[in-house]
Design an enzyme around this catalytic site. Structure first.
Site, PDB file in Angstrom:
ATOM      1  N   ARG A  31       0.847  -1.194   0.000  1.00 56.85           N
ATOM      2  CA  ARG A  31       0.000   0.000   0.000  1.00 56.85           C
ATOM      3  C   ARG A  31       0.873   1.231   0.000  1.00 56.85           C
ATOM      4  O   ARG A  31       1.200   1.773   1.066  1.00 56.85           O
ATOM      5  CB  ARG A  31      -0.888   0.019   1.238  1.00 56.85           C
ATOM      6  CG  ARG A  31      -1.924  -1.070   1.241  1.00 56.85           C
ATOM      7  CD  ARG A  31      -2.748  -0.973   2.505  1.00 56.85           C
ATOM      8  NE  ARG A  31      -3.501  -2.206   2.704  1.00 56.85           N
ATOM      9  CZ  ARG A  31      -3.916  -2.641   3.882  1.00 56.85           C
ATOM     10  NH1 ARG A  31      -3.662  -1.952   4.969  1.00 56.85           N
ATOM     11  NH2 ARG A  31      -4.589  -3.770   3.978  1.00 56.85           N
ATOM     12  N   ARG A  68       9.854   5.399   5.248  1.00 56.18           N
ATOM     13  CA  ARG A  68      10.045   6.852   5.366  1.00 56.18           C
ATOM     14  C   ARG A  68      10.559   7.240   6.753  1.00 56.18           C
ATOM     15  O   ARG A  68      11.338   8.188   6.883  1.00 56.18           O
ATOM     16  CB  ARG A  68       8.745   7.580   5.033  1.00 56.18           C
ATOM     17  CG  ARG A  68       8.391   7.471   3.547  1.00 56.18           C
ATOM     18  CD  ARG A  68       6.955   7.859   3.261  1.00 56.18           C
ATOM     19  NE  ARG A  68       6.698   9.221   3.702  1.00 56.18           N
ATOM     20  CZ  ARG A  68       5.479   9.760   3.783  1.00 56.18           C
ATOM     21  NH1 ARG A  68       4.410   9.037   3.449  1.00 56.18           N
ATOM     22  NH2 ARG A  68       5.326  11.003   4.175  1.00 56.18           N
ATOM     23  N   ASP A  96       2.060   5.028  -0.097  1.00 56.37           N
ATOM     24  CA  ASP A  96       1.456   6.283   0.360  1.00 56.37           C
ATOM     25  C   ASP A  96       1.268   7.250  -0.812  1.00 56.37           C
ATOM     26  O   ASP A  96       1.849   7.069  -1.883  1.00 56.37           O
ATOM     27  CB  ASP A  96       2.387   6.995   1.366  1.00 56.37           C
ATOM     28  CG  ASP A  96       2.664   6.162   2.604  1.00 56.37           C
ATOM     29  OD1 ASP A  96       1.805   5.355   2.993  1.00 56.37           O
ATOM     30  OD2 ASP A  96       3.761   6.346   3.185  1.00 56.37           O
TER      31      ASP A  96
END
Lengths: 255, 255
Positions: free
Chosen positions: A50, A208, A52
């Site tokens: 998934r 991240r 971002d």
């Protein structure tokens, strides 16, 4: 019913991430609409990761079930004809019905591009994080080695994720100078630092948050030896800030 | 009152062009808001060229009048601090109050990047027009030479422009292989064809209509010798289609 596996590239700039949201275009949403146009039926398109909003993919894997008799090569061409130009199907193939792109993935790799310069360019900023401070890749690699292995990555998990099991295994994590990526017709080149990470899976914002922490270490604001302490805390507040989504590419999913 | 001249770079992807519109962000609109923040007064920012939505600039020139006593170097830094990252001020300097960026421009140059490939990349498509057909640069250069000089370019003017005088002088127009552009930290590289055009001024959509026509010629769908006929017609329907805005860069304005 047949099951079709897709290998996808996309420029995440224009999308609210992979997963369907109540508002805004998502890669999954656009794919489901496109599959409905080609196959004449609505079907759920499942993805391996998934990504971002603003995150790109070079080798996202997705799958859907369909009653359409179209050969997979024809399906690929037909999808590329109806998809927006920033989402491309590199391959479509019929697979066993049991195939699940997310649960069956054994490893996924991401990389992140960083450029160092005090004055930032107006261009191409959606593919690179320009950091205004010099970074020491030695320090970053020292810290990176301490993240490798089977660990509880709670300190690197974004808030809002309900996942209980925060143990993941990082297989490799390297910071290297990088000269650029080829995007078929076009090459993005520069004196980049590339942070490449391979794991059996990732928590929300984990890449991240690792990148943001490594940049703090590369700037000398956090010691490379603080990684053990950050991991042990199992608390998001101990790690560095979340790196921006541009700069991040889902590279490859292996089964 | 002082007059400040700005040299600007911008990625046009996110903007509805240079000129302020009733709706949507424009480069001029964003600049006026930013100048108001820095100088504490609303002032009109005039530009040398009205770039279309999606068109980029490497050396746009703009000017505004202000009562602010800020030194121009400080103004540059302050503007870059409040402007979005896809608009950068490369230089700010105090100039004579008579300076008018549009009327005083003696020549402007634009270039346009084309890549040839049948399958298109998901990435970087906002900077390059990918054409699915091979192009013959010899034919394009033969046609280009016939456009050079002082001509009535009515056939290459987009509809909706109220301008009466459609005579412009093209100083140079060349189609050459091109390996890429440096954007400070990042380089956009590839096997491009670059169409570079320099003139004393341009009509609405003139560069994009010339590029669209040259591509038809490069594909062999219009003869290179039809340029005289197209020019003589003074009718937009005689020229080729308008090339997409991505791929077009305002390069430089000379005074």
């Amino acid at each position: 019913m047949r099951k079709i596996r897709l290998i996808l590239q996309y420029d995440g700039t224009a999308y609210h991430g992979w997963q369907i949201q109540p508002e805004g275009d998502t890669v999954q949403g656009i794919l489901e609409k496109s599959v409905a146009k080609i196959c004449g039926e609505h079907t759920k398109v499942m993805g391996a990761g998934r990504t971002d909003a603003g995150v790109h993919a070079l080798g996202q894997v997705a799958a859907f079930r369909t009653r359409s008799p179209l050969p997979s090569g024809t399906m690929q061409k037909a999808l590329n004809a109806v998809l927006p130009p920033d989402i491309r199907v590199l391959n479509a193939a019929e697979v066993d019905d049991a195939f699940q792109p997310r649960n069956h993935a054994l490893r996924k790799s991401y990389f992140y591009l960083i450029a160092h310069r005090s004055d930032k360019s107006a261009f191409l900023r959606r593919y690179v994080w320009t950091v205004g401070h010099p970074l020491d890749p030695e320090l970053m690699n020292t810290a990176a080695r301490r993240l490798i292995g089977l660990r509880d990555f709670s300190s690197f998990m974004g808030s809002g994720s309900g996942i209980r099991n925060r143990v993941r295994e990082i297989f490799s994590l390297h910071i290297t100078p990088f000269a650029g990526i080829d995007f078929m017709t076009v090459r993005l080149a520069g004196n980049f630092l590339r942070i490449r990470i391979e794991a059996n899976g990732f928590l929300r914002h984990m890449v991240r948050n690792i990148v943001g922490t490594l940049v703090e270490i590369g700037r000398g604001r956090i010691g490379a030896d603080s990684i053990e302490e950050i991991l042990a805390a199992r608390d998001r507040r101990f790690a560095g800030p979340t790196a921006p989504p541009n700069g991040l590419f889902l590279e490859r999913v292996s089964y």
